[in-house]
Design a protein around this motif. Structure first.
Motif, PDB file in Angstrom:
ATOM      1  N   LEU A 194      38.933  49.619  50.274  1.00 37.86           N
ATOM      2  CA  LEU A 194      38.892  48.549  49.373  1.00 37.86           C
ATOM      3  C   LEU A 194      39.488  47.144  49.927  1.00 37.86           C
ATOM      4  O   LEU A 194      39.466  46.804  50.354  1.00 37.86           O
ATOM      5  N   LEU A 195      41.115  47.530  51.340  1.00 41.25           N
ATOM      6  CA  LEU A 195      41.346  46.702  51.742  1.00 41.25           C
ATOM      7  C   LEU A 195      40.389  46.310  53.283  1.00 41.25           C
ATOM      8  O   LEU A 195      40.335  45.085  53.211  1.00 41.25           O
ATOM      9  N   ILE A 196      39.759  47.367  54.367  1.00 38.48           N
ATOM     10  CA  ILE A 196      39.460  46.890  55.201  1.00 38.48           C
ATOM     11  C   ILE A 196      37.776  45.962  54.315  1.00 38.48           C
ATOM     12  O   ILE A 196      37.631  45.094  55.152  1.00 38.48           O
ATOM     13  N   LEU A 197      37.247  46.070  52.714  1.00 37.99           N
ATOM     14  CA  LEU A 197      35.907  45.567  52.861  1.00 37.99           C
ATOM     15  C   LEU A 197      37.371  44.082  52.273  1.00 37.99           C
ATOM     16  O   LEU A 197      36.271  43.215  52.550  1.00 37.99           O
ATOM     17  N   GLY A 198      38.264  43.895  52.070  1.00 36.92           N
ATOM     18  CA  GLY A 198      38.624  42.793  51.432  1.00 36.92           C
ATOM     19  C   GLY A 198      38.924  41.556  52.555  1.00 36.92           C
ATOM     20  O   GLY A 198      38.184  40.528  53.080  1.00 36.92           O
ATOM     21  N   THR A 199      39.794  42.795  53.419  1.00 33.32           N
ATOM     22  CA  THR A 199      39.661  41.538  55.064  1.00 33.32           C
ATOM     23  C   THR A 199      37.975  40.846  55.730  1.00 33.32           C
ATOM     24  O   THR A 199      37.106  40.245  55.727  1.00 33.32           O
ATOM     25  N   ASN A 250      25.567  58.729  47.926  1.00 39.35           N
ATOM     26  CA  ASN A 250      25.891  57.405  47.164  1.00 39.35           C
ATOM     27  C   ASN A 250      27.374  57.765  48.563  1.00 39.35           C
ATOM     28  O   ASN A 250      28.193  58.749  49.101  1.00 39.35           O
ATOM     29  N   LEU A 251      28.203  56.126  48.495  1.00 36.06           N
ATOM     30  CA  LEU A 251      29.784  55.651  49.042  1.00 36.06           C
ATOM     31  C   LEU A 251      30.964  56.507  48.274  1.00 36.06           C
ATOM     32  O   LEU A 251      29.881  56.297  46.476  1.00 36.06           O
ATOM     33  N   PRO A 252      31.671  57.251  48.735  1.00 41.47           N
ATOM     34  CA  PRO A 252      32.613  57.395  47.399  1.00 41.47           C
ATOM     35  C   PRO A 252      33.282  56.124  47.055  1.00 41.47           C
ATOM     36  O   PRO A 252      34.068  56.562  46.294  1.00 41.47           O
ATOM     37  N   VAL A 253      33.215  55.461  47.291  1.00 38.77           N
ATOM     38  CA  VAL A 253      33.625  53.772  46.958  1.00 38.77           C
ATOM     39  C   VAL A 253      32.483  53.379  45.737  1.00 38.77           C
ATOM     40  O   VAL A 253      31.636  52.786  46.756  1.00 38.77           O
ATOM     41  N   SER A 254      32.173  52.830  44.808  1.00 34.99           N
ATOM     42  CA  SER A 254      30.881  52.300  43.808  1.00 34.99           C
ATOM     43  C   SER A 254      31.305  50.687  44.160  1.00 34.99           C
ATOM     44  O   SER A 254      32.246  50.244  44.833  1.00 34.99           O
ATOM     45  N   ALA A 255      30.237  50.630  44.189  1.00 35.33           N
ATOM     46  CA  ALA A 255      29.275  48.482  43.721  1.00 35.33           C
ATOM     47  C   ALA A 255      30.018  47.935  43.301  1.00 35.33           C
ATOM     48  O   ALA A 255      30.446  46.569  43.381  1.00 35.33           O
ATOM     49  N   GLU A 256      30.757  48.817  42.063  1.00 39.28           N
ATOM     50  CA  GLU A 256      30.856  48.023  41.088  1.00 39.28           C
ATOM     51  C   GLU A 256      32.732  47.745  41.333  1.00 39.28           C
ATOM     52  O   GLU A 256      33.313  46.960  40.888  1.00 39.28           O
ATOM     53  N   LEU A 257      33.388  48.939  41.894  1.00 39.84           N
ATOM     54  CA  LEU A 257      34.663  48.483  42.333  1.00 39.84           C
ATOM     55  C   LEU A 257      35.049  47.703  43.044  1.00 39.84           C
ATOM     56  O   LEU A 257      36.159  47.128  43.080  1.00 39.84           O
ATOM     57  N   ALA A 258      33.951  47.877  44.388  1.00 32.50           N
ATOM     58  CA  ALA A 258      33.803  46.879  45.480  1.00 32.50           C
ATOM     59  C   ALA A 258      33.826  45.482  44.609  1.00 32.50           C
ATOM     60  O   ALA A 258      35.317  45.205  45.518  1.00 32.50           O
ATOM     61  N   ARG A 259      33.478  45.427  44.091  1.00 34.13           N
ATOM     62  CA  ARG A 259      33.544  43.431  42.916  1.00 34.13           C
ATOM     63  C   ARG A 259      34.489  43.438  42.448  1.00 34.13           C
ATOM     64  O   ARG A 259      35.143  42.358  42.773  1.00 34.13           O
ATOM     65  N   ALA A 260      34.948  44.377  42.144  1.00 32.85           N
ATOM     66  CA  ALA A 260      35.873  43.946  40.895  1.00 32.85           C
ATOM     67  C   ALA A 260      37.408  44.379  42.117  1.00 32.85           C
ATOM     68  O   ALA A 260      38.436  43.154  41.655  1.00 32.85           O
ATOM     69  N   HIS A 261      37.438  45.160  43.221  1.00 35.64           N
ATOM     70  CA  HIS A 261      38.655  44.873  43.009  1.00 35.64           C
ATOM     71  C   HIS A 261      38.726  43.272  44.281  1.00 35.64           C
ATOM     72  O   HIS A 261      39.768  42.783  44.931  1.00 35.64           O
ATOM     73  N   LEU A 262      37.114  42.004  44.319  1.00 38.29           N
ATOM     74  CA  LEU A 262      37.133  41.733  45.140  1.00 38.29           C
ATOM     75  C   LEU A 262      36.964  40.041  44.283  1.00 38.29           C
ATOM     76  O   LEU A 262      37.388  39.160  44.733  1.00 38.29           O
ATOM     77  N   ARG A 263      36.709  40.938  42.958  1.00 38.09           N
ATOM     78  CA  ARG A 263      37.114  39.300  42.355  1.00 38.09           C
ATOM     79  C   ARG A 263      36.142  38.602  42.069  1.00 38.09           C
ATOM     80  O   ARG A 263      35.805  37.592  41.765  1.00 38.09           O
TER      81      ARG A 263
END
Length: 185
Positions: free
Chosen positions: A142-147, A10-23
């Motif tokens: 998470l910052l890179i994902l947001g970008t 698995n990735l060390p950052v969950s998809a759920e956290l990624a979605r929450a970060h992106l709101r």
């Protein structure tokens, strides 16, 4: 030394956290896109740091030479799950230690004479999981994902997104492992 098996986990950052970060909330129409961009964000962080960030399970064989008490492992090992002989006899955990730094990992055998000249089979992990990832690397991902998510193109009027944000770079910089080192040590 040869790898016998490599399995990504698995990735060390969950998809759920990624979605929450992106709101994003419960809206499912972008889940596949977010998952793909999360993979990209982790890949960018790996490129920037020179580290394996996704944890993966590896198995390999090593040979302990005569008069040696340690053997260099072929992977930047984060944890050893099991050491055994080729015939499957397990070595108790108290009979070995993992010595690891940013560049190398060594298997130190406590009673090295018992293993001298023998091949050992090692099951280990390298990289980070959700519990062991440093907070700075997680925040940078998470910052890179947001970008990546906010900018479908690197051509935006009045703004360039072709480079990482300064904050993400500063978060990753202390974790950078250079490919150069002194092998004589």
């Amino acid at each position: 030394m040869r790898y016998t098996k490599i399995r990504a986990r698995n990735l060390p950052v969950s998809a759920e956290l990624a979605r929450a970060h992106l709101r994003i909330g419960d809206d499912t129409h972008d889940h596949a896109l977010i998952d793909a961009k999360l993979e990209m964000a982790v890949g960018i962080a790996e490129d920037m740091t020179g580290r394996r960030i996704r944890d993966r399970y590896v198995e390999f064989d090593v040979l302990l030479g005569a008069a040696e008490d340690a053997v260099r492992l072929p992977a930047r090992t984060a944890a050893i799950a099991e050491v055994s002989s080729p015939d499957g006899i397990l070595t108790p955990d108290e009979d070995y230690l993992l010595l690891a730094d940013d560049y190398d990992a060594h298997l130190l055998l406590i009673d090295a004479e018992r293993f001298s000249g023998r091949k050992l089979h090692v099951k280990a992990t390298e990289g980070y999981d959700a519990e062991t990832i440093p907070p700075a690397i997680k925040a940078a991902i998470l910052l890179i994902l947001g970008t990546l998510y906010d900018n479908e193109s690197d051509n935006i009027v009045g703004r360039s997104v072709s480079e990482l944000s300064l904050t993400a770079e500063k978060l990753l910089a202390p974790w950078r492992v250079t490919p150069y080192r002194d092998d004589r040590v």
